[in-house]
Motif scaffolding. Sequence first.
Motif, PDB file in Angstrom:
ATOM      1  N   THR A 105       0.832  -1.201   0.000  1.00  0.00           N
ATOM      2  CA  THR A 105       0.000   0.000   0.000  1.00  0.00           C
ATOM      3  C   THR A 105       0.867   1.251   0.000  1.00  0.00           C
ATOM      4  O   THR A 105       0.621   2.186  -0.771  1.00  0.00           O
ATOM      5  N   VAL A 106       1.889   1.271   0.830  1.00  0.00           N
ATOM      6  CA  VAL A 106       2.781   2.437   0.894  1.00  0.00           C
ATOM      7  C   VAL A 106       3.484   2.654  -0.440  1.00  0.00           C
ATOM      8  O   VAL A 106       3.541   3.772  -0.959  1.00  0.00           O
ATOM      9  N   LEU A 107       4.000   1.589  -1.031  1.00  0.00           N
ATOM     10  CA  LEU A 107       4.728   1.717  -2.305  1.00  0.00           C
ATOM     11  C   LEU A 107       3.815   2.262  -3.392  1.00  0.00           C
ATOM     12  O   LEU A 107       4.183   3.174  -4.134  1.00  0.00           O
ATOM     13  N   MET A 108       2.622   1.708  -3.484  1.00  0.00           N
ATOM     14  CA  MET A 108       1.702   2.156  -4.529  1.00  0.00           C
ATOM     15  C   MET A 108       1.329   3.620  -4.323  1.00  0.00           C
ATOM     16  O   MET A 108       1.292   4.393  -5.273  1.00  0.00           O
ATOM     17  N   ASN A 109       1.082   4.005  -3.049  1.00  0.00           N
ATOM     18  CA  ASN A 109       0.733   5.399  -2.773  1.00  0.00           C
ATOM     19  C   ASN A 109       1.853   6.353  -3.172  1.00  0.00           C
ATOM     20  O   ASN A 109       1.611   7.504  -3.508  1.00  0.00           O
ATOM     21  N   LYS A 110       3.086   5.865  -3.090  1.00  0.00           N
ATOM     22  CA  LYS A 110       4.228   6.723  -3.429  1.00  0.00           C
ATOM     23  C   LYS A 110       4.603   6.602  -4.898  1.00  0.00           C
ATOM     24  O   LYS A 110       5.599   7.174  -5.328  1.00  0.00           O
ATOM     25  N   GLY A 111       3.818   5.853  -5.647  1.00  0.00           N
ATOM     26  CA  GLY A 111       4.044   5.788  -7.091  1.00  0.00           C
ATOM     27  C   GLY A 111       5.060   4.750  -7.532  1.00  0.00           C
ATOM     28  O   GLY A 111       5.532   4.774  -8.659  1.00  0.00           O
ATOM     29  N   TYR A 112       5.426   3.824  -6.641  1.00  0.00           N
ATOM     30  CA  TYR A 112       6.331   2.760  -7.054  1.00  0.00           C
ATOM     31  C   TYR A 112       5.493   1.562  -7.504  1.00  0.00           C
ATOM     32  O   TYR A 112       4.448   1.294  -6.932  1.00  0.00           O
ATOM     33  N   PRO A 113       5.979   0.814  -8.497  1.00  0.00           N
ATOM     34  CA  PRO A 113       5.276  -0.428  -8.812  1.00  0.00           C
ATOM     35  C   PRO A 113       5.557  -1.410  -7.672  1.00  0.00           C
ATOM     36  O   PRO A 113       6.521  -1.265  -6.944  1.00  0.00           O
ATOM     37  N   ALA A 114       4.690  -2.403  -7.516  1.00  0.00           N
ATOM     38  CA  ALA A 114       4.846  -3.320  -6.377  1.00  0.00           C
ATOM     39  C   ALA A 114       5.904  -4.383  -6.643  1.00  0.00           C
ATOM     40  O   ALA A 114       5.651  -5.566  -6.557  1.00  0.00           O
ATOM     41  N   ASN A 115       7.118  -3.937  -6.971  1.00  0.00           N
ATOM     42  CA  ASN A 115       8.237  -4.884  -7.130  1.00  0.00           C
ATOM     43  C   ASN A 115       9.134  -4.711  -5.932  1.00  0.00           C
ATOM     44  O   ASN A 115       9.998  -3.847  -5.897  1.00  0.00           O
ATOM     45  N   TYR A 116       8.889  -5.514  -4.922  1.00  0.00           N
ATOM     46  CA  TYR A 116       9.623  -5.327  -3.684  1.00  0.00           C
ATOM     47  C   TYR A 116       9.912  -6.665  -3.045  1.00  0.00           C
ATOM     48  O   TYR A 116       9.324  -7.688  -3.395  1.00  0.00           O
ATOM     49  N   GLN A 117      10.808  -6.636  -2.083  1.00  0.00           N
ATOM     50  CA  GLN A 117      11.090  -7.834  -1.312  1.00  0.00           C
ATOM     51  C   GLN A 117      11.376  -7.390   0.114  1.00  0.00           C
ATOM     52  O   GLN A 117      11.995  -6.350   0.325  1.00  0.00           O
ATOM     53  N   ILE A 118      10.896  -8.170   1.069  1.00  0.00           N
ATOM     54  CA  ILE A 118      11.118  -7.819   2.467  1.00  0.00           C
ATOM     55  C   ILE A 118      12.128  -8.815   3.038  1.00  0.00           C
ATOM     56  O   ILE A 118      11.918 -10.014   2.982  1.00  0.00           O
ATOM     57  N   ILE A 119      13.205  -8.292   3.582  1.00  0.00           N
ATOM     58  CA  ILE A 119      14.214  -9.179   4.170  1.00  0.00           C
ATOM     59  C   ILE A 119      14.209  -8.935   5.668  1.00  0.00           C
ATOM     60  O   ILE A 119      14.471  -7.822   6.124  1.00  0.00           O
ATOM     61  N   VAL A 120      13.902  -9.965   6.436  1.00  0.00           N
ATOM     62  CA  VAL A 120      13.885  -9.839   7.888  1.00  0.00           C
ATOM     63  C   VAL A 120      15.035 -10.658   8.459  1.00  0.00           C
ATOM     64  O   VAL A 120      15.282 -11.773   8.023  1.00  0.00           O
ATOM     65  N   ASP A 121      15.715 -10.086   9.415  1.00  0.00           N
ATOM     66  CA  ASP A 121      16.863 -10.794   9.988  1.00  0.00           C
ATOM     67  C   ASP A 121      16.970 -10.457  11.468  1.00  0.00           C
ATOM     68  O   ASP A 121      16.215  -9.637  11.989  1.00  0.00           O
ATOM     69  N   ARG A 122      17.900 -11.100  12.122  1.00  0.00           N
ATOM     70  CA  ARG A 122      18.131 -10.782  13.530  1.00  0.00           C
ATOM     71  C   ARG A 122      19.618 -10.493  13.690  1.00  0.00           C
ATOM     72  O   ARG A 122      20.465 -11.330  13.383  1.00  0.00           O
ATOM     73  N   VAL A 123      19.913  -9.268  14.157  1.00  0.00           N
ATOM     74  CA  VAL A 123      21.301  -8.859  14.341  1.00  0.00           C
ATOM     75  C   VAL A 123      21.459  -8.439  15.796  1.00  0.00           C
ATOM     76  O   VAL A 123      20.716  -7.580  16.258  1.00  0.00           O
ATOM     77  N   ASN A 124      22.415  -9.032  16.492  1.00  0.00           N
ATOM     78  CA  ASN A 124      22.608  -8.691  17.904  1.00  0.00           C
ATOM     79  C   ASN A 124      21.311  -8.787  18.689  1.00  0.00           C
ATOM     80  O   ASN A 124      20.937  -7.859  19.406  1.00  0.00           O
ATOM     81  N   ASN A 125      20.597  -9.903  18.533  1.00  0.00           N
ATOM     82  CA  ASN A 125      19.356 -10.137  19.266  1.00  0.00           C
ATOM     83  C   ASN A 125      18.253  -9.144  18.953  1.00  0.00           C
ATOM     84  O   ASN A 125      17.275  -9.064  19.697  1.00  0.00           O
ATOM     85  N   SER A 126      18.406  -8.379  17.911  1.00  0.00           N
ATOM     86  CA  SER A 126      17.367  -7.419  17.570  1.00  0.00           C
ATOM     87  C   SER A 126      16.891  -7.675  16.143  1.00  0.00           C
ATOM     88  O   SER A 126      17.686  -7.915  15.250  1.00  0.00           O
ATOM     89  N   ASP A 127      15.557  -7.621  15.947  1.00  0.00           N
ATOM     90  CA  ASP A 127      15.020  -7.830  14.606  1.00  0.00           C
ATOM     91  C   ASP A 127      15.389  -6.660  13.704  1.00  0.00           C
ATOM     92  O   ASP A 127      15.367  -5.507  14.134  1.00  0.00           O
ATOM     93  N   THR A 128      15.676  -6.964  12.456  1.00  0.00           N
ATOM     94  CA  THR A 128      15.881  -5.897  11.466  1.00  0.00           C
ATOM     95  C   THR A 128      14.959  -6.192  10.291  1.00  0.00           C
ATOM     96  O   THR A 128      14.636  -7.342  10.011  1.00  0.00           O
ATOM     97  N   ILE A 129      14.514  -5.155   9.631  1.00  0.00           N
ATOM     98  CA  ILE A 129      13.684  -5.347   8.451  1.00  0.00           C
ATOM     99  C   ILE A 129      14.153  -4.401   7.362  1.00  0.00           C
ATOM    100  O   ILE A 129      14.389  -3.215   7.606  1.00  0.00           O
ATOM    101  N   GLU A 130      14.310  -4.944   6.160  1.00  0.00           N
ATOM    102  CA  GLU A 130      14.758  -4.143   5.025  1.00  0.00           C
ATOM    103  C   GLU A 130      13.778  -4.371   3.887  1.00  0.00           C
ATOM    104  O   GLU A 130      13.403  -5.505   3.592  1.00  0.00           O
ATOM    105  N   VAL A 131      13.346  -3.282   3.274  1.00  0.00           N
ATOM    106  CA  VAL A 131      12.460  -3.400   2.121  1.00  0.00           C
ATOM    107  C   VAL A 131      13.272  -3.037   0.893  1.00  0.00           C
ATOM    108  O   VAL A 131      13.763  -1.908   0.768  1.00  0.00           O
ATOM    109  N   GLN A 132      13.434  -3.993  -0.005  1.00  0.00           N
ATOM    110  CA  GLN A 132      14.155  -3.724  -1.244  1.00  0.00           C
ATOM    111  C   GLN A 132      13.128  -3.386  -2.310  1.00  0.00           C
ATOM    112  O   GLN A 132      12.163  -4.125  -2.514  1.00  0.00           O
ATOM    113  N   VAL A 133      13.325  -2.261  -2.953  1.00  0.00           N
ATOM    114  CA  VAL A 133      12.375  -1.789  -3.962  1.00  0.00           C
ATOM    115  C   VAL A 133      13.118  -1.610  -5.272  1.00  0.00           C
ATOM    116  O   VAL A 133      14.199  -1.019  -5.293  1.00  0.00           O
TER     117      VAL A 133
END
Lengths: 144, 435
Positions: free
Chosen positions: B345-373
Motif C-alpha cells: 500500500t505504501v509503495l503504490m501510494n508513493k508511485g512505485y510499482p509493487a516490485n519489492y522484497q522484504i528481508i527480515v533478519d536478527r542482528v545482535n538479538n534485535s530484529d531488522t527489516i529491510e524493504v528492497q524496492v
Amino acid sequence: MAVKQISVFIENHSGKLAEFCNLLSKNEINMRASSLADAQDFGIVRIIVDDIYKASTILKDAECVFSIKDVIAIELPDHPGSLAKVLDILSQKDMNVEYMYAFTNHKAGSASMILRVNDVKTASELLSVNGITQISQEELSEMK
Amino acid sequence: MGNYYQPEIETASREQIHQWQSERLINQVKHVWENVPFYKNKMIEVGITPDDIKSVDDLHKLPFITKDDLKDQYPYGLLGKPLSECVRIQSTSGTTGKRVVAFYTQHDIDIWEECCARAIVAAGGTKDDVCHVSYGYGLFTGGAGLNGGSHKVGCLTLPMSSGNTERQIQFMTDLGSTILCCTPSYAAYLGETIQEKGLKDKIKLKAGIFGAEAWTEEMRHDIEEKLGIKAYDIYGLTEISGPGVSFECSDQTGMHVNEDHFIVETINPKTGEVLPIGEKGELVFTCITKEAFPLIRYRTRDIGILSLEPCSCGRTHVKMTKPLGRSDDMLIVKGVNVFPSQIETVLMNKGYPANYQIIVDRVNNSDTIEVQVEMTAEMFSDSVGDISAKEKELVDALKAMLGIYAKVKLVSPKTIARSEGKAVRIIDNRNLYKG
C-alpha cells in the motif's frame, strides 16, 4: 552548446560496476569521460560516450535505469588559475555548478572538464562571450 | 504442584470446564445475536440461530470471523455493548492502513487482567514481588495487560514500557525487580547489556514472562542463562483480549489456555474442518465471557497443537504449543505485526510499482527489516540527493504505516527474483519456527 551525458543507476555492491563496464565493453562503447557519485546503497555513474545513440539502446535493452542530460564540455589551459577563472565567470550570473569532472584529451598543454550547471543555455552563452573554449558533441565523438 | 491465582478455576475438572463453556457459549451466542448485526447475519447465512447452540459441542456450527471481517467492520461493526459502557480501546495492526480496534467494558478489563494475573502467579509471582513491565504501554496490549495483572496480584508494578535501556537497568538494580515482562528479543538484549556491564550479581530477577513474538528454545536458554531466571512463555492477541489468553506454567512444556474465558479449537486452514486434539492446525478462539468485543470462532492464523496430557503443575486447562508458524504472510518484527500488503500500500501510494522484497533478519538479538524496492526510470534522477530524499520519503511513509523503522534499499530492475507465478516477497532469515 551542450553535450549529452548518460547517468546510470548502479547498486553499491561488489561486482555491479564491473558488470556495467563489461556491458559497455562487450558492445564496443568507448567512454570519453566518467565519474561516479556514491550514496550508501547505490551510486550514479555519469558517462560521456562516443556513440550516444548506440549506448542508450544497449542500456535500454539491458534494462538499466538511466537518463540523459545536457552538460557543458570545456577546454582549459593546463595551468593554475584556469578553472578558477571559468568558475568566476559563471558566478557572475549566479550560475550554479552541480558537479564537474575532468577528462583527458591527449592535447599537450590543455585539460578538459565536464560541468553540470542549472541553466545550460545561459551558462553556455556566458562562456562563449568570455572566450572560453567549449567542445561540441561532434568534436567529442571524434576525439582520439 | 503449581502456584495458582484462582485455584478452583485453574484446577477445575474437565466436566466443570465443559459445563462452564457450554453455559457461557449459549449466553454469548444470544448476546452476539442480539447486539452484533454483522455476526447475526453471518449466522443467518449458514442457517443457524441461538437455539441451535445447546452446548459447547455445537460450536463447530457457528461461522468463523477472520481478519478481513475485522478490517471491513472497522471501527464499530463488532461492538457488543453501547459505547457508554466501554471504558477502553486497545489496537493492533490491520492488514492495510486500517487498524484493528478492540473495545472493553470494565468487566472485560477485569477478565483480561485476571488472566494476566494467572500468568504472573504461575511464574512464581506474589504481592511481595516487583514486577518490571517493559512491554510497550499505550495501544499495544502488552504493557496494559501485564500492568493490570501485576496490580491484581499485588506486586509492586514498574510501568517501564519499552526503550531507554539505561533507565530500565537502573530501576532494575535500584528497585530490585524480581519479575521481568517484555518481548524475548528485548530480554535477550537486556541480558547481554547486563552481562557487559557486569551487573548480573546486582539484579534480583527470578522469572520472566515473555511473548508478543515467536521465540525458540535456544532463545529461552540464552535468556535464562544470561539473566539467571526461569523464562515463561505467554500468548495472546488483541482481538481476543491481549496477553494472557494462554500462559506457561513451571513445567515449561506448553501454555494453558484460560478455557473458562476462551474456547480453543484447531482447524484445517484450507477447509475449516475442526481437527482432533493433538493434530497441528490453525488456532481458533471463541470469547465466552467478554462483552464489548465478543469474537466467536476467530481465526488467528497461528498454527499450533493442543494437548490434554496431565500437567505436573496440576492445572487442567488444555495446553497449546507455541505458534509453530502462520497460515498467512504476517510477520512479527520487533514485536509489531507487519503485513506485506501494508508495505505494498505504501509503495503504490508513493508511485512505485509493487516490485519489492522484504528481508527480515536478527542482528545482535534485535530484529531488522529491510524493504528492497526496484528502481524505475520514473523514480530515477541524475542527483544523488534527490534519490536519497526519495528513499527517506519511503522510510518515513513505512514508519507511519508500520510503526517501526524499516530500511529501504533501492535496487536495480529485475533483481528481485520472480518465481513462476507469485513473486517471493518475504525472506525471513530468523528461523523462528523449528520442528
